[in-house]
Design a protein around this motif. Structure first.
Motif, PDB file in Angstrom:
ATOM      1  N   MET A 143      14.071 -61.428 135.618  1.00  0.00           N
ATOM      2  CA  MET A 143      13.190 -62.769 136.046  1.00  0.00           C
ATOM      3  C   MET A 143      12.733 -62.567 137.518  1.00  0.00           C
ATOM      4  N   ALA A 144      11.760 -62.721 137.613  1.00  0.00           N
ATOM      5  CA  ALA A 144      11.017 -62.814 138.956  1.00  0.00           C
ATOM      6  C   ALA A 144      11.510 -63.630 140.003  1.00  0.00           C
ATOM      7  N   LEU A 145      11.944 -63.464 141.294  1.00  0.00           N
ATOM      8  CA  LEU A 145      12.432 -64.480 142.079  1.00  0.00           C
ATOM      9  C   LEU A 145      11.173 -65.162 142.757  1.00  0.00           C
ATOM     10  N   ARG A 146      11.116 -66.594 142.466  1.00  0.00           N
ATOM     11  CA  ARG A 146      10.088 -67.638 143.104  1.00  0.00           C
ATOM     12  C   ARG A 146      10.416 -68.341 144.119  1.00  0.00           C
ATOM     13  N   ALA A 147       9.385 -68.926 144.930  1.00  0.00           N
ATOM     14  CA  ALA A 147       9.571 -70.211 145.921  1.00  0.00           C
ATOM     15  C   ALA A 147       8.562 -70.959 145.717  1.00  0.00           C
TER      16      ALA A 147
ATOM     17  N   GLY B 132       1.364 -60.480 150.576  1.00  0.00           N
ATOM     18  CA  GLY B 132       1.575 -60.170 151.871  1.00  0.00           C
ATOM     19  C   GLY B 132       2.673 -61.053 152.485  1.00  0.00           C
ATOM     20  N   LEU B 133       2.599 -61.469 153.745  1.00  0.00           N
ATOM     21  CA  LEU B 133       3.708 -62.041 154.354  1.00  0.00           C
ATOM     22  C   LEU B 133       3.335 -63.498 154.483  1.00  0.00           C
ATOM     23  N   PHE B 134       4.490 -64.147 154.811  1.00  0.00           N
ATOM     24  CA  PHE B 134       4.383 -65.730 155.158  1.00  0.00           C
ATOM     25  C   PHE B 134       5.651 -66.144 155.504  1.00  0.00           C
ATOM     26  N   PRO B 135       5.747 -67.183 156.382  1.00  0.00           N
ATOM     27  CA  PRO B 135       7.033 -67.581 157.260  1.00  0.00           C
ATOM     28  C   PRO B 135       7.788 -67.991 156.119  1.00  0.00           C
ATOM     29  N   ALA B 136       9.163 -67.611 156.410  1.00  0.00           N
ATOM     30  CA  ALA B 136      10.287 -68.001 155.570  1.00  0.00           C
ATOM     31  C   ALA B 136      10.364 -69.485 155.608  1.00  0.00           C
ATOM     32  N   SER B 137      10.279 -70.092 156.717  1.00  0.00           N
ATOM     33  CA  SER B 137      10.393 -71.571 157.016  1.00  0.00           C
ATOM     34  C   SER B 137       9.635 -72.485 156.322  1.00  0.00           C
ATOM     35  N   TYR B 138       8.544 -71.787 155.817  1.00  0.00           N
ATOM     36  CA  TYR B 138       7.370 -72.489 154.898  1.00  0.00           C
ATOM     37  C   TYR B 138       7.804 -72.605 153.505  1.00  0.00           C
TER      38      TYR B 138
ATOM     39  N   VAL C 272       5.015 -69.111 144.691  1.00  0.00           N
ATOM     40  CA  VAL C 272       5.010 -67.828 145.186  1.00  0.00           C
ATOM     41  C   VAL C 272       5.877 -66.964 144.571  1.00  0.00           C
ATOM     42  N   THR C 273       5.608 -65.706 144.324  1.00  0.00           N
ATOM     43  CA  THR C 273       6.651 -64.623 143.598  1.00  0.00           C
ATOM     44  C   THR C 273       7.266 -63.807 144.706  1.00  0.00           C
ATOM     45  N   LEU C 274       8.406 -63.832 144.927  1.00  0.00           N
ATOM     46  CA  LEU C 274       8.840 -62.995 145.982  1.00  0.00           C
ATOM     47  C   LEU C 274       9.255 -61.626 145.506  1.00  0.00           C
ATOM     48  N   PHE C 275       9.272 -60.605 146.603  1.00  0.00           N
ATOM     49  CA  PHE C 275       9.823 -59.253 146.361  1.00  0.00           C
ATOM     50  C   PHE C 275      11.196 -59.456 146.595  1.00  0.00           C
ATOM     51  N   SER C 276      11.802 -60.151 147.588  1.00  0.00           N
ATOM     52  CA  SER C 276      13.218 -60.063 147.909  1.00  0.00           C
ATOM     53  C   SER C 276      13.412 -61.132 148.731  1.00  0.00           C
ATOM     54  N   GLU C 277      14.640 -61.382 148.712  1.00  0.00           N
ATOM     55  CA  GLU C 277      15.182 -62.599 149.428  1.00  0.00           C
ATOM     56  C   GLU C 277      15.317 -62.387 150.825  1.00  0.00           C
ATOM     57  N   ASP C 278      15.437 -60.832 151.255  1.00  0.00           N
ATOM     58  CA  ASP C 278      15.565 -60.522 152.674  1.00  0.00           C
ATOM     59  C   ASP C 278      14.518 -60.955 153.569  1.00  0.00           C
TER      60      ASP C 278
END
Length: 567
Positions: A1-5, A49-55, A27-33
């Motif tokens: 199961m893909a990790l999402r946010a 691509g990248l996006f701020p973790a706090s968002y 958003v589908t995440l590659f990793s929680e790191d």
């Protein structure tokens, strides 16, 4: 199961490698790191691509959302946190145009293989155990399964962000009044990998002996490397096939004779290969000429051996004429060491050298008067334009002369021989006439046919004397030109840091930027001086060979003409 946010706020991307988000978007995440405040994933539009973790808010319950995952790369997978799929990264039209202040320039396809070789060399580390192995057919670095190699031409600013953007993203953690020199998040940027950023930010440290110092002087046309007070040359002769392990392994050995020692040493191609790797690693803003290409098959054929030797001679001439490279300890060790034990000790020292990358700049001693950064930037921009145009025209002229050489070797030879055969056939027809007064004419016609066949052979042989060396020179300089985008990127990165932080930049950063600028401009100046020297000498040789060639043809035609005077 893909990790999402789920996106908590709107986010608009401003740099290559970032993606935009809208509030409540999944958003589908590659990793929680979290890497320095950033996450990587794929938005609902398939952009990666990248996006701020706090968002965003990571969704722990798989039933919270459902997202169709479509963001795979062209190879069908992602590699750890870092992606290199060109589907998701902005491409540049050519290697001389920047995509952002901090991004890595893209290299043209014509030289991507050479640049890839340069990047692989930067990570190669040979051990004494495999020192006797034949490296000619093997890559210099081993790629682990599932991990894609990090190359400048493939990775397009996955972690790139300008200092001003970093300040904006971190506004929740920093007060508005604080200003600092931010680090580049693009760990694949040449500015970062070369050590330029670490040096600029004062993170480089190492003990520099007096003998390690490299002086940049102010010449008539700007900063220059101080010349080697003891110049020398080195010949490469007598390529010999040798064997080991009772004939199970074969290799070619070349005899090197430096003029300053006159002691002969035997070196294999893999030794040159190792030396090249050390030099590229050590000198981030010096253009180390590329070695002749490797070849998996036919390494012992006469034509290949001759071509490789000529390429190594060109390479050695550039090395011995460079004020810095010619005096480098590892280069001198390569040229002078004859004892196996000393060789391995010197090899270990070179591979443990601390004055590489960022610490290399500690060895540079600039002129007393600092440079004007605006003037430096103007000179760098002019040089970028120059190298781009030179690159394009070298490719064009090389294609043209190679096509001309092909016509001489095949077409011209064949046509002249056909003319010669026609004259001979005419002579044979005339011989059917038994009149004695026609004998000399018949001989003259037959001789004319022989002359034209000889001229055809001259045309076939001539490209090896004039067009071949000219093409070799172009290849050498194509290699140099493929080095300079990375060198320029280090310089541009330093200037960008200083400009972005002018209100708070301290004297130390300005001084360190001045050192990078002096070293870069000194290398550019050396390139121009060497270019003028080499192209002048090679064009003179080319025209001299052409004159001698046509004089030889003229001499043969005059001989044929004299035959008719006696007919």
């Amino acid at each position: 199961m893909a990790l999402r946010a789920r996106a908590l706020y709107d986010f608009v991307s401003e740099n290559p490698g970032e993606i935009s988000l809208t509030i409540n978007e999944l958003v589908t995440l590659f990793s929680e790191d979290v890497v320095e405040g950033w996450l990587e994933g794929t938005n609902s539009r398939g952009e990666t691509g990248l996006f701020p973790a706090s968002y965003v808010e990571i969704l722990r319950n798989s039933s919270d959302s459902s997202v169709n995952y479509s963001g795979t790369s062209g190879d069908g997978y992602y590699s750890a946190v870092y992606t290199t799929g060109t589907e998701y990264c902005q491409q540049t039209d050519n290697l001389y145009e920047d995509t952002s202040n901090e991004s890595t320039p893209t290299h043209s396809s014509a030289y991507s293989g050479q640049v890839q070789q340069r990047q692989i060399y930067q990570t190669s580390q040979g051990s004494d155990d495999d020192w006797d192995d034949d490296w000619d057919d093997n890559p210099s670095a081993v790629q682990e399964p599932g991990i894609m190699p990090a190359r400048d031409e493939d990775i397009h600013s996955a972690y790139s962000v300008a200092s001003s953007t970093t300040a904006r993203r971190g506004s929740a953690q920093q007060s508005k009044g604080s200003v600092s020199v931010g680090k580049n998040l693009n760990r694949f940027s040449t500015f970062v990998k070369s050590g330029g950023e670490a040096f600029l930010l004062g993170e480089a440290s190492g003990f520099v002996k007096d003998g390690d110092k490299l002086c940049v002087i102010m010449g008539q046309f700007g900063p220059e490397w101080q010349e080697n007070p003891y110049p020398f040359t080195c010949s490469i002769d007598d390529p010999t096939k040798q064997t080991k392990f009772k004939g199970m392994k074969s290799y070619m050995s070349y005899k090197l004779t430096p003029s300053h020692t006159q002691n002969q040493v035997n070196r294999r191609y893999k030794h040159f290969d190792w030396l090249y790797a050390r030099l590229v690693e050590k000198f981030p803003v010096i253009s180390v000429p590329h070695l002749p290409e490797k070849q998996a098959t036919g390494r012992f054929e006469e034509d290949f051996i001759s071509k490789r030797r000529k390429g190594l001679i060109w390479w050695m001439n550039h090395m011995t004429s460079h004020p810095v490279l010619s005096r480098c300890d590892v280069f001198q060790h390569f040229l002078t060491c004859t004892d196996e034990k000393s060789w391995k000790q010197g090899k270990r020292r070179a591979e443990k050298d601390e004055l590489v990358g960022a610490n290399f700049f500690l060895t540079v001693s600039p002129p007393a008067v600092p440079l004007d950064f605006q003037e430096v930037e103007n000179k760098i921009d002019v040089f970028k334009t120059f190298t781009k145009k030179m690159d394009e025209n070298l490719v064009q002229v090389n294609v043209t002369i190679n096509e001309f050489a092909r016509k001489q070797i095949t077409g011209f030879k064949k046509e002249y021989q056909r003319v010669g055969q026609s004259f001979r056939l005419l002579s044979q027809a005339f011989e059917l006439d038994q009149q004695t007064y026609s004998v000399r004419l018949n001989h003259a016609l037959a001789y004319t046919g022989d002359v034209y066949e000889s001229i055809g052979d001259y045309f076939a042989e001539q490209p090896h004397q004039d067009l071949g060396p000219l093409s070799d020179l172009f290849v050498i300089y194509q290699g140099h030109l493929s080095n300079f985008p990375d060198i320029i990127h280090v310089q541009k990165g330093a200037l960008t840091k200083v400009k972005d932080c002018q209100s708070s930049v301290d004297a130390g950063i300005s001084q360190r930027c001045n050192i990078i600028s002096c070293a870069t401009l000194a290398e550019i100046q050396h390139f121009h001086r060497t270019r003028v020297r080499d192209f002048k000498a090679q064009m003179q040789q080319y025209l001299q060979q052409q004159i001698a060639f046509f004089q030889k043809i003229t001499g043969k035609l005059e001989e044929a003409l004299h035959m008719y005077d006696q007919a």
